[in-house]
Design a protein around this motif. Structure first.
Motif, PDB file in Angstrom:
ATOM      1  N   TYR A 167      32.919  22.683  42.148  1.00 20.05           N
ATOM      2  CA  TYR A 167      31.549  22.863  42.624  1.00 20.05           C
ATOM      3  C   TYR A 167      31.291  22.100  43.919  1.00 20.05           C
ATOM      4  O   TYR A 167      30.385  22.441  44.670  1.00 20.05           O
ATOM      5  CB  TYR A 167      30.554  22.414  41.552  1.00 20.05           C
ATOM      6  N   TYR A 168      32.107  21.076  44.186  1.00 20.06           N
ATOM      7  CA  TYR A 168      31.890  20.268  45.389  1.00 20.06           C
ATOM      8  C   TYR A 168      32.645  20.805  46.599  1.00 20.06           C
ATOM      9  O   TYR A 168      32.319  20.460  47.728  1.00 20.06           O
ATOM     10  CB  TYR A 168      32.315  18.823  45.107  1.00 20.06           C
ATOM     11  N   VAL A 169      33.651  21.658  46.362  1.00 14.02           N
ATOM     12  CA  VAL A 169      34.478  22.153  47.463  1.00 14.02           C
ATOM     13  C   VAL A 169      33.670  22.892  48.532  1.00 14.02           C
ATOM     14  O   VAL A 169      33.856  22.638  49.732  1.00 14.02           O
ATOM     15  CB  VAL A 169      35.622  23.034  46.914  1.00 14.02           C
ATOM     16  N   PRO A 170      32.774  23.828  48.189  1.00 12.93           N
ATOM     17  CA  PRO A 170      32.021  24.519  49.257  1.00 12.93           C
ATOM     18  C   PRO A 170      31.225  23.570  50.142  1.00 12.93           C
ATOM     19  O   PRO A 170      31.066  23.831  51.343  1.00 12.93           O
ATOM     20  CB  PRO A 170      31.087  25.458  48.476  1.00 12.93           C
ATOM     21  N   TYR A 171      30.730  22.470  49.570  1.00 15.39           N
ATOM     22  CA  TYR A 171      29.903  21.546  50.357  1.00 15.39           C
ATOM     23  C   TYR A 171      30.723  20.864  51.446  1.00 15.39           C
ATOM     24  O   TYR A 171      30.209  20.604  52.540  1.00 15.39           O
ATOM     25  CB  TYR A 171      29.271  20.512  49.435  1.00 15.39           C
ATOM     26  N   GLY A 231      26.963  21.646  45.338  1.00 16.97           N
ATOM     27  CA  GLY A 231      27.819  20.572  44.848  1.00 16.97           C
ATOM     28  C   GLY A 231      27.252  19.188  45.121  1.00 16.97           C
ATOM     29  O   GLY A 231      27.382  18.275  44.287  1.00 16.97           O
ATOM     30  N   PHE A 232      26.612  19.020  46.271  1.00 20.56           N
ATOM     31  CA  PHE A 232      26.022  17.719  46.597  1.00 20.56           C
ATOM     32  C   PHE A 232      24.908  17.360  45.626  1.00 20.56           C
ATOM     33  O   PHE A 232      24.835  16.228  45.132  1.00 20.56           O
ATOM     34  CB  PHE A 232      25.485  17.752  48.033  1.00 20.56           C
ATOM     35  N   TYR A 233      24.055  18.312  45.318  1.00 19.59           N
ATOM     36  CA  TYR A 233      22.937  18.040  44.413  1.00 19.59           C
ATOM     37  C   TYR A 233      23.409  17.903  42.962  1.00 19.59           C
ATOM     38  O   TYR A 233      22.812  17.141  42.188  1.00 19.59           O
ATOM     39  CB  TYR A 233      21.892  19.144  44.546  1.00 19.59           C
ATOM     40  N   VAL A 234      24.457  18.608  42.586  1.00 17.66           N
ATOM     41  CA  VAL A 234      25.055  18.402  41.263  1.00 17.66           C
ATOM     42  C   VAL A 234      25.534  16.956  41.140  1.00 17.66           C
ATOM     43  O   VAL A 234      25.354  16.303  40.102  1.00 17.66           O
ATOM     44  CB  VAL A 234      26.216  19.388  41.039  1.00 17.66           C
ATOM     45  N   VAL A 236      31.954  27.429  59.111  1.00 19.90           N
ATOM     46  CA  VAL A 236      32.526  28.607  59.765  1.00 19.90           C
ATOM     47  C   VAL A 236      33.427  29.365  58.803  1.00 19.90           C
ATOM     48  O   VAL A 236      33.392  30.605  58.738  1.00 19.90           O
ATOM     49  CB  VAL A 236      33.302  28.192  61.031  1.00 19.90           C
ATOM     50  N   ALA A 237      34.233  28.633  58.022  1.00 25.08           N
ATOM     51  CA  ALA A 237      35.117  29.291  57.055  1.00 25.08           C
ATOM     52  C   ALA A 237      34.308  29.979  55.964  1.00 25.08           C
ATOM     53  O   ALA A 237      34.608  31.117  55.569  1.00 25.08           O
ATOM     54  CB  ALA A 237      36.074  28.270  56.445  1.00 25.08           C
ATOM     55  N   MET A 238      33.270  29.308  55.476  1.00 27.25           N
ATOM     56  CA  MET A 238      32.439  29.901  54.422  1.00 27.25           C
ATOM     57  C   MET A 238      31.666  31.117  54.940  1.00 27.25           C
ATOM     58  O   MET A 238      31.507  32.114  54.231  1.00 27.25           O
ATOM     59  CB  MET A 238      31.457  28.855  53.897  1.00 27.25           C
ATOM     60  N   VAL A 239      31.206  31.051  56.165  1.00 27.18           N
ATOM     61  CA  VAL A 239      30.481  32.180  56.748  1.00 27.18           C
ATOM     62  C   VAL A 239      31.388  33.398  56.863  1.00 27.18           C
ATOM     63  O   VAL A 239      30.962  34.539  56.620  1.00 27.18           O
ATOM     64  CB  VAL A 239      29.904  31.787  58.125  1.00 27.18           C
ATOM     65  N   GLY A 240      32.654  33.175  57.202  1.00 30.06           N
ATOM     66  CA  GLY A 240      33.594  34.285  57.284  1.00 30.06           C
ATOM     67  C   GLY A 240      33.727  35.023  55.964  1.00 30.06           C
ATOM     68  O   GLY A 240      33.794  36.264  55.931  1.00 30.06           O
ATOM     69  N   VAL A 241      33.747  34.260  54.872  1.00 29.70           N
ATOM     70  CA  VAL A 241      33.835  34.885  53.541  1.00 29.70           C
ATOM     71  C   VAL A 241      32.585  35.699  53.251  1.00 29.70           C
ATOM     72  O   VAL A 241      32.657  36.837  52.769  1.00 29.70           O
ATOM     73  CB  VAL A 241      34.053  33.798  52.463  1.00 29.70           C
ATOM     74  N   TRP A 242      31.413  35.129  53.541  1.00 29.46           N
ATOM     75  CA  TRP A 242      30.159  35.836  53.241  1.00 29.46           C
ATOM     76  C   TRP A 242      29.958  37.045  54.144  1.00 29.46           C
ATOM     77  O   TRP A 242      29.378  38.042  53.718  1.00 29.46           O
ATOM     78  CB  TRP A 242      28.983  34.869  53.338  1.00 29.46           C
TER      79      TRP A 242
END
Length: 309
Positions: free
Chosen positions: A127-131, A186-189, A136-142
């Motif tokens: 859960y913390y990995v995306p944070y 992940g940060f808030y978790v 840029v990498a996450m935007v590419g996936v979305w």
């Protein structure tokens, strides 16, 4: 009859003690953060206020240029600009989606991860990995997921919107809010997990003895026990939501379609850096800062209402 001697007035504490307290070394430890705050927050904010009252533009170092005082003209322009109105509406949409989802999902996931689950350590890390992953990498996936030929449209079939999600004036902002929620969750978790460690296990045991089920224990013990953390999560999520920039800049190509996903910070960048209207951009920034502080104070008062002293 002899007069009763008057009690002597207590001696005034030295000036250094009144300024620095009983433990002056505490000021020494706090000094680095105070300098950090002054250099990176107070000074830029003060400079932004000064710039907002002028027809300000950037020039080459050492160049002598006129930057006339214009009073409240920049603020009047900002408050009457339809693009600013659209950016403010987008912030409201973002916050209304992002903040409740963040609070509910983060708390539920933290409560689940706080129990004796199989592979609990792996799930906490996942859960913390995306944070911590680059946006840029996450935007590419979305972009791949929500493009016209992406996975989401393939699964939705005839239910997919036309035009597609990120170029659709109605769906662009909700998708941006969902992306931000997923990436920052992940940060808030982690914040809620830390708060859950302060709830005595005896409270859960007592509730269980009284016949409370899992949901009842969550509502009667967990939710009140993390009230302070919820206040922090709400305030941080609101501040982040009011200052979102990367998401529309990368996901929708700079606030498109037709400014449907523009944000105040992105508008400040476009006006101040790209168009050279630094005074106008600073006025937008000051209005945004006042808005964020006001909303944060209201949230804090609302969330902490009824909290025991």
């Amino acid at each position: 009859m002899s007069a009763t001697p008057r009690a002597e007035a207590p001696a005034r504490a030295p000036v250094t003690r009144r300024l620095l307290g009983r433990q002056p070394i505490g000021a020494l430890f706090a000094a680095p953060y105070v300098l950090f705050w002054l250099a990176l927050f107070a000074w830029p904010m003060g400079l932004a206020v000064v710039i907002s009252f002028r027809d300000y533009f950037f020039a080459a170092p050492g160049a002598q240029v006129e930057r006339p005082f214009v009073g409240l003209d920049n603020y009047a322009q900002a408050l009457s600009d339809p693009v600013v109105h659209r950016a403010a509406l987008n912030v409201a949409i973002f916050i209304l989606i992002n903040v409740p989802l963040t609070v509910v999902l983060a708390l539920v996931l933290a409560a689940a991860l706080n129990t004796a689950l199989p592979l609990r350590t792996m799930f906490r890390s996942a859960y913390y990995v995306p944070y911590v992953t680059a946006s840029v990498a996450m935007v590419g996936v979305w972009l791949w997921l929500f493009s016209s030929g992406g996975l989401v449209n393939s699964l939705a079939g005839g239910l997919a919107p036309d035009p597609s999600w990120l170029v659709n004036s109605f769906w662009a902002m909700p998708i941006i809010a969902l992306f931000a929620t997923w990436k920052q969750l992940g940060f808030y978790v982690l914040l809620y997990l830390a708060a859950l460690q302060n709830i005595p296990e005896t409270l859960y045991e007592a509730a269980k003895v009284d016949g409370a089920g899992v949901v009842r224990r969550f509502r009667a013990v967990t939710v009140p026990g993390v009230r302070s953390a919820t206040t922090l999560v709400v305030i941080l999520a609101t501040i982040v939501g009011a200052n979102f920039f990367t998401e529309p800049y990368l996901l929708t190509g700079g606030g498109g379609p037709n400014q449907a996903s523009i944000s105040p910070v992105l508008l400040m960048y476009q006006e101040g850096i790209q168009q050279g209207e630094a005074g106008y951009a600073a006025a937008i920034g000051v209005v945004l800062a006042v808005f964020v502080m006001g909303v944060s104070l209201v949230y804090r008062r609302f969330v902490e209402e009824g909290e025991p002293a």
